[in-house]
Design a protein around this motif. Structure first.
Motif: not given
Length: 309
Positions: A128, A194-196, A198, A201, A222-224
Motif C-alpha cells: 500500500q 475497497l477496504e481502508e 487503499h 478507495r 468493502e474488499s481488498g
C-alpha cells in the motif's frame, strides 16, 4: 557488522514484528532473528526491547537505527554512482507497487523490461502507498509505482500516465440511457468500495463525495480486491468505479460507462527517494511502460486529477 544486518534492524523497526520484518527482507524469520542477535552481541548493546508488545527499540536502539538508515542510503548512493557509467543496468533492485495497479500494469511491460535488461533482477512486492513511502524513506525499497501526487519533499515523482476511472455496473440503464455518465448521476445506494488503506478507495470516495453522505444504504461491502468487487457487481449486488486498465476482457464492455469530460483520472508515477541516482533504471522503466500501455491511457488530455488522500 554487515549492511544486511543493518537492513534487518531497519525492517524490524518498521514492522515491529519478526515475521513481518523477515517477509519484508525476503528471508526466514530465524535468519533475521539470529542476525539481529549477533549484531547486538557484537556491539554489546540491546537494540530492541523484547518485553514490549509490539517490539520497540531501546533509547540507544533508536539512535542506532537512525544511523543505520543513513548508512544504507549512503551505501545505495555509492552503488548507484559506481555503476552509473555502465551501458546496462546491473544488480538487484526492489520495486514496490500498489495492489490496484500491479495486476494490470505488470503484465503489460515486465516481460519486455526483463528481456531488454537481462542483468537486472527485480524483487517486486505489492504494498500500500503508505508502506511504499516509508520504505523509500528508510532505504529498504529502491523504486515504487503509485498514484500521485504524494507531496513528500523527500520523494521524487516521474509521471507515467493518467488513468481514467470508469463506472462498472450490472445494468448500465440504471444510470441513464447515455453511454456517458455524469458524476452527479451516482447515488449512494449499493456503492462497493475497497477496504481502508487503499488509496484507490479514497479516490473513489473523492469522486463520489456528494453521493456517499447518506447512511441509508441497503448493502455495504468493502474488499481488498477490485476483481472481487467486479464479481459482486456482475451478481447485481451494487456498482463500483474501476481503473481503465482493469478492463482486460472485451466481455466487460457491457458493464462499463465512461465519465463525461473532463474525465476523473488518477495519476500513476514512478517514485524514488530524492537521493536515488540510478537514472538508467528510471529511464528504462519509463520507456518500457510508456511503450506498452494501451493507447486509451496515452491520449488523455481533458481530465481532472483525483487526489488519493
Amino acid at each position: 557488522m554487515t549492511l544486511q544486518q543493518l537492513k534487518y534492524i531497519v525492517a524490524l523497526d518498521h514492522k515491529r514484528h519478526y515475521i513481518k520484518a523477515a517477509e519484508e527482507c525476503f528471508v526466514t524469520q530465524p535468519t533475521l532473528t539470529i542476525q539481529v542477535k549477533k549484531l547486538e552481541e557484537e556491539i554489546g548493546t540491546i537494540i530492541f526491547d523484547r518485553n514490549t508488545i509490539p517490539l520497540t527499540p531501546t533509547p540507544i536502539g533508536k539512535i542506532l537505527i537512525a544511523k543505520a538508515k543513513s548508512i544504507l542510503r549512503e551505501a545505495n548512493e555509492f552503488n548507484e554512482i559506481a555503476y552509473s557509467n555502465t551501458s546496462g543496468i546491473t544488480g538487484q533492485y526492489t520495486l514496490g507497487i500498489i495492489p490496484t495497479i500491479a495486476p494490470y500494469l505488470l503484465p503489460l511491460f515486465l516481460e519486455s523490461f526483463l528481456k531488454n535488461n537481462p542483468l537486472t533482477k527485480l524483487i517486486i512486492k505489492e504494498m500500500q502507498t503508505e508502506f511504499i513511502i516509508n520504505a523509500l524513506h528508510n532505504g529498504t525499497l529502491d523504486i515504487g509505482i503509485v498514484s500521485t501526487p504524494l507531496e513528500d519533499k523527500m520523494i521524487r515523482e516521474i509521471n507515467l500516465y493518467q488513468e481514467p476511472f470508469l463506472l462498472y455496473c450490472k445494468n448500465k440503464e440504471a444510470f441513464g440511457s447515455s453511454e456517458i455518465v455524469n458524476q452527479d448521476d451516482l447515488t449512494p445506494d449499493n456503492l462497493l468500495i475497497l477496504e481502508e488503506g487503499h488509496c484507490f478507495r479514497n479516490q473513489v470516495l473523492n469522486i463520489c463525495k456528494d453521493s456517499v453522505k447518506s447512511k441509508n444504504k441497503s448493502f455495504l461491502f468493502e474488499s481488498g480486491s477490485i476483481q472481487t468487487i467486479k464479481n459482486l457487481v456482475k451478481a447485481d449486488l451494487g456498482y463500483t468505479l474501476v481503473p481503465e486498465l482493469s478492463i482486460t476482457d472485451k466481455s466487460e464492455q457491457q458493464h462499463i460507462k465512461h465519465f463525461k469530460d473532463p474525465k476523473p483520472t488518477r495519476e500513476v508515477s514512478i517514485v524514488v527517494n530524492k537521493n536515488f541516482t540510478k537514472e538508467k533504471l528510471i529511464e528504462n522503466l519509463l520507456l518500457e511502460i510508456k511503450n506498452n500501455i494501451p493507447e486509451q491511457v496515452k491520449e488523455i488530455n481533458n481530465y481532472i486529477k483525483v487526489r488519493w488522500k
